[in-house]
Design a protein around this motif. Structure first.
Motif, PDB file in Angstrom:
ATOM      1  N   ALA A 107       0.847  -1.190   0.000  1.00 45.56           N
ATOM      2  CA  ALA A 107       0.000   0.000   0.000  1.00 45.56           C
ATOM      3  C   ALA A 107       0.888   1.246   0.000  1.00 45.56           C
ATOM      4  O   ALA A 107       1.860   1.318   0.762  1.00 45.56           O
ATOM      5  N   VAL A 108       0.561   2.212  -0.837  1.00 42.96           N
ATOM      6  CA  VAL A 108       1.308   3.470  -0.885  1.00 42.96           C
ATOM      7  C   VAL A 108       0.312   4.633  -0.953  1.00 42.96           C
ATOM      8  O   VAL A 108      -0.833   4.467  -1.405  1.00 42.96           O
ATOM      9  N   TYR A 109       0.802   5.820  -0.525  1.00 43.00           N
ATOM     10  CA  TYR A 109      -0.078   6.972  -0.391  1.00 43.00           C
ATOM     11  C   TYR A 109       0.585   8.223  -0.960  1.00 43.00           C
ATOM     12  O   TYR A 109       1.814   8.332  -0.995  1.00 43.00           O
ATOM     13  N   PHE A 110      -0.246   9.156  -1.367  1.00 47.04           N
ATOM     14  CA  PHE A 110       0.201  10.443  -1.896  1.00 47.04           C
ATOM     15  C   PHE A 110       0.318  11.453  -0.762  1.00 47.04           C
ATOM     16  O   PHE A 110      -0.547  11.526   0.117  1.00 47.04           O
ATOM     17  N   LYS A 111       1.394  12.246  -0.797  1.00 42.39           N
ATOM     18  CA  LYS A 111       1.582  13.357   0.142  1.00 42.39           C
ATOM     19  C   LYS A 111       2.113  14.516  -0.674  1.00 42.39           C
ATOM     20  O   LYS A 111       3.201  14.421  -1.252  1.00 42.39           O
ATOM     21  N   GLY A 112       1.354  15.616  -0.775  1.00 44.05           N
ATOM     22  CA  GLY A 112       1.806  16.674  -1.667  1.00 44.05           C
ATOM     23  C   GLY A 112       1.295  18.053  -1.321  1.00 44.05           C
ATOM     24  O   GLY A 112       0.371  18.220  -0.517  1.00 44.05           O
ATOM     25  N   THR A 113       1.927  19.019  -1.961  1.00 37.63           N
ATOM     26  CA  THR A 113       1.579  20.421  -1.782  1.00 37.63           C
ATOM     27  C   THR A 113       1.378  21.069  -3.138  1.00 37.63           C
ATOM     28  O   THR A 113       2.244  20.976  -4.022  1.00 37.63           O
ATOM     29  N   ALA A 114       0.236  21.712  -3.309  1.00 38.37           N
ATOM     30  CA  ALA A 114      -0.072  22.438  -4.540  1.00 38.37           C
ATOM     31  C   ALA A 114       0.091  23.933  -4.290  1.00 38.37           C
ATOM     32  O   ALA A 114      -0.100  24.421  -3.170  1.00 38.37           O
ATOM     33  N   VAL A 115       0.456  24.655  -5.356  1.00 35.73           N
ATOM     34  CA  VAL A 115       0.628  26.105  -5.279  1.00 35.73           C
ATOM     35  C   VAL A 115      -0.376  26.754  -6.226  1.00 35.73           C
ATOM     36  O   VAL A 115      -0.512  26.342  -7.393  1.00 35.73           O
ATOM     37  N   THR A 116      -1.084  27.765  -5.728  1.00 38.06           N
ATOM     38  CA  THR A 116      -2.069  28.466  -6.548  1.00 38.06           C
ATOM     39  C   THR A 116      -1.411  29.649  -7.257  1.00 38.06           C
ATOM     40  O   THR A 116      -0.287  30.048  -6.954  1.00 38.06           O
ATOM     41  N   GLU A 117      -2.155  30.193  -8.199  1.00 41.57           N
ATOM     42  CA  GLU A 117      -1.653  31.307  -8.996  1.00 41.57           C
ATOM     43  C   GLU A 117      -1.326  32.522  -8.127  1.00 41.57           C
ATOM     44  O   GLU A 117      -0.429  33.313  -8.452  1.00 41.57           O
ATOM     45  N   ASP A 118      -2.039  32.676  -7.017  1.00 44.75           N
ATOM     46  CA  ASP A 118      -1.783  33.822  -6.137  1.00 44.75           C
ATOM     47  C   ASP A 118      -0.775  33.503  -5.028  1.00 44.75           C
ATOM     48  O   ASP A 118      -0.610  34.270  -4.080  1.00 44.75           O
ATOM     49  N   GLY A 119      -0.100  32.337  -5.135  1.00 44.94           N
ATOM     50  CA  GLY A 119       0.977  32.017  -4.214  1.00 44.94           C
ATOM     51  C   GLY A 119       0.588  31.235  -2.985  1.00 44.94           C
ATOM     52  O   GLY A 119       1.437  30.924  -2.135  1.00 44.94           O
ATOM     53  N   GLN A 120      -0.675  30.884  -2.832  1.00 45.56           N
ATOM     54  CA  GLN A 120      -1.103  30.098  -1.668  1.00 45.56           C
ATOM     55  C   GLN A 120      -0.644  28.654  -1.826  1.00 45.56           C
ATOM     56  O   GLN A 120      -0.637  28.101  -2.930  1.00 45.56           O
ATOM     57  N   THR A 121      -0.249  28.029  -0.726  1.00 46.70           N
ATOM     58  CA  THR A 121       0.122  26.615  -0.743  1.00 46.70           C
ATOM     59  C   THR A 121      -0.945  25.804  -0.008  1.00 46.70           C
ATOM     60  O   THR A 121      -1.451  26.222   1.047  1.00 46.70           O
ATOM     61  N   ILE A 122      -1.288  24.653  -0.595  1.00 46.71           N
ATOM     62  CA  ILE A 122      -2.306  23.777  -0.022  1.00 46.71           C
ATOM     63  C   ILE A 122      -1.710  22.381   0.065  1.00 46.71           C
ATOM     64  O   ILE A 122      -1.327  21.795  -0.949  1.00 46.71           O
ATOM     65  N   THR A 123      -1.613  21.844   1.281  1.00 47.94           N
ATOM     66  CA  THR A 123      -0.982  20.538   1.498  1.00 47.94           C
ATOM     67  C   THR A 123      -2.030  19.482   1.822  1.00 47.94           C
ATOM     68  O   THR A 123      -2.941  19.724   2.627  1.00 47.94           O
ATOM     69  N   VAL A 124      -1.887  18.331   1.182  1.00 51.00           N
ATOM     70  CA  VAL A 124      -2.688  17.147   1.512  1.00 51.00           C
ATOM     71  C   VAL A 124      -1.717  16.107   2.057  1.00 51.00           C
ATOM     72  O   VAL A 124      -0.842  15.618   1.326  1.00 51.00           O
ATOM     73  N   ASP A 125      -1.860  15.789   3.337  1.00 50.75           N
ATOM     74  CA  ASP A 125      -0.950  14.853   4.016  1.00 50.75           C
ATOM     75  C   ASP A 125      -1.763  14.035   5.002  1.00 50.75           C
ATOM     76  O   ASP A 125      -1.904  14.388   6.172  1.00 50.75           O
ATOM     77  N   GLU A 126      -2.341  12.953   4.499  1.00 53.60           N
ATOM     78  CA  GLU A 126      -3.170  12.110   5.356  1.00 53.60           C
ATOM     79  C   GLU A 126      -3.130  10.675   4.814  1.00 53.60           C
ATOM     80  O   GLU A 126      -2.861  10.446   3.627  1.00 53.60           O
ATOM     81  N   ILE A 127      -3.353   9.727   5.678  1.00 52.40           N
ATOM     82  CA  ILE A 127      -3.452   8.327   5.282  1.00 52.40           C
ATOM     83  C   ILE A 127      -4.938   7.980   5.246  1.00 52.40           C
ATOM     84  O   ILE A 127      -5.579   7.834   6.302  1.00 52.40           O
TER      85      ILE A 127
END
Length: 339
Positions: free
Chosen positions: A253-273
């Motif tokens: 089993a493997v999982y995704f952990k990542g951070t997206a950046v928006t056009e206005d510079g905001q960062t959004i992180t998804v880090d959960e199992i």
């Protein structure tokens, strides 16, 4: 590099299309004597590819028809717009024309299920050749009609000019080629095989303007398909644990952990199992995992926001192990773009 390919056809009781310079003959043999192409180029270069061929026809009556010639290349190269093919032969000279996507490929229901067009039927049969990323297409051309008779040997050359890197990206890619009959298509039966597919070594295109390298040639631990997509497109996160040595080899089993950046510079992180981040193994024991996401929903952005980039790792269930680009501490990176 030269590629010597010989193809021998059995005597056919139905009309078989000889595939060089559009010949339709009851029995024939053809040989691609040599393919010459460069293996390095700069973005925007027009490269020359030369195909030497020999055709031997051995059956009456004389027949007439076209050859189909297809090339596999990156979608972003816009091959229909950026490829020209001319030929010379002992039977005459001519130019090949691009076949529009609206044309259904020859072959009938047995060899073109669903009535696909030429590019789709070629991809069904040959996939993406010896490459590892899906963002490739078959670009298909037709020769002019030529008439051939009995006991004839024809020598000729195809002269291909291809502009590489129209999308501005650096790339490593293995071009591929298919020659087939305009009448019969991708047919295989008791009388013979009515097509020839052949493949080249990796072509390296550098000097791009985007700062991105799309490496079609190498197995990738982690990729996002398609490699050119926007935040409103469905995208597939792919992790191949066997592509290179890494601590997640053998994981169930493997999982995704990542951070997206928006056009206005905001960062959004998804880090959960959770089921949200869990990748599904494509086949039990394959070590290949994937997950389809809609990025806008996955990162829960508003209607006015736009994602421009993404960096991520693949982890195990306890988060005690994470794998990044080339099994380093650097994350996998992705830019949302359409070109």
């Amino acid at each position: 590099m030269n590629f010597n390919i010989k193809i021998k056809a059995k005597r056919l009781w139905t009309i078989l299309a000889c595939t060089i310079i559009g010949v339709i003959i009851a029995s024939c043999s053809f040989k691609v004597d040599k393919v010459d192409q460069p293996y390095t180029a700069k973005v925007g270069d027009v490269i020359d590819i030369t195909v030497d061929f020999t055709v031997v026809t051995n059956e009456n009556p004389s027949q007439t028809g076209p050859m189909i010639f297809a090339m596999l290349m990156p979608v972003g190269w816009k091959g229909a717009e950026n490829t020209t093919i001319e030929y010379t032969s002992t039977k005459g000279d001519g130019k090949m024309k691009h076949i529009p996507d609206s044309e259904v490929a020859a072959g009938g229901s047995g060899f073109n299920p669903g009535g696909l067009n030429w590019p789709a039927n070629l991809k069904r049969k040959f996939g993406i050749g010896n490459n590892f990323i899906e963002d490739l297409e078959w670009v298909v051309f037709r020769s002019e009609d030529v008439t051939y008779g009995n006991n004839e040997t024809t020598k000729g050359k195809l002269f291909i000019k291809l502009k590489v890197g129209a999308d501005g990206n650096d790339a490593n890619v293995r071009l591929a080629y298919v020659i087939t009959s305009g009448r019969d298509g991708l047919v295989v039966n008791e009388f013979g095989t009515y097509y020839n597919d052949f493949y080249t070594d990796c072509l390296s295109v550098t000097g791009g303007t985007t700062g991105d390298l799309i490496d079609f040639c190498s197995p990738q631990l982690g990729i996002i398909n398609p490699p050119k997509s926007l935040d409103n497109d469905f995208t597939t996160i792919v992790f191949d644990s066997n592509a290179a040595t890494n601590p997640l080899q053998g994981a169930d089993a493997v999982y995704f952990k990542g951070t997206a950046v928006t056009e206005d510079g905001q960062t959004i992180t998804v880090d959960e199992i959770s089921d949200k981040t869990k990748l599904t193994e494509t086949l039990p024991g394959s070590g290949k995992f994937q997950k389809v996401i809609w990025p806008r929903k996955f990162f829960n952005i508003s209607k006015t926001q736009k994602l421009v980039s993404l960096s991520y790792y693949i982890t195990n269930a306890s988060k005690s192990v994470q794998v990044g680009y080339n099994n380093t501490a650097e994350p996998f990176k992705f830019k949302f773009k359409c070109n």
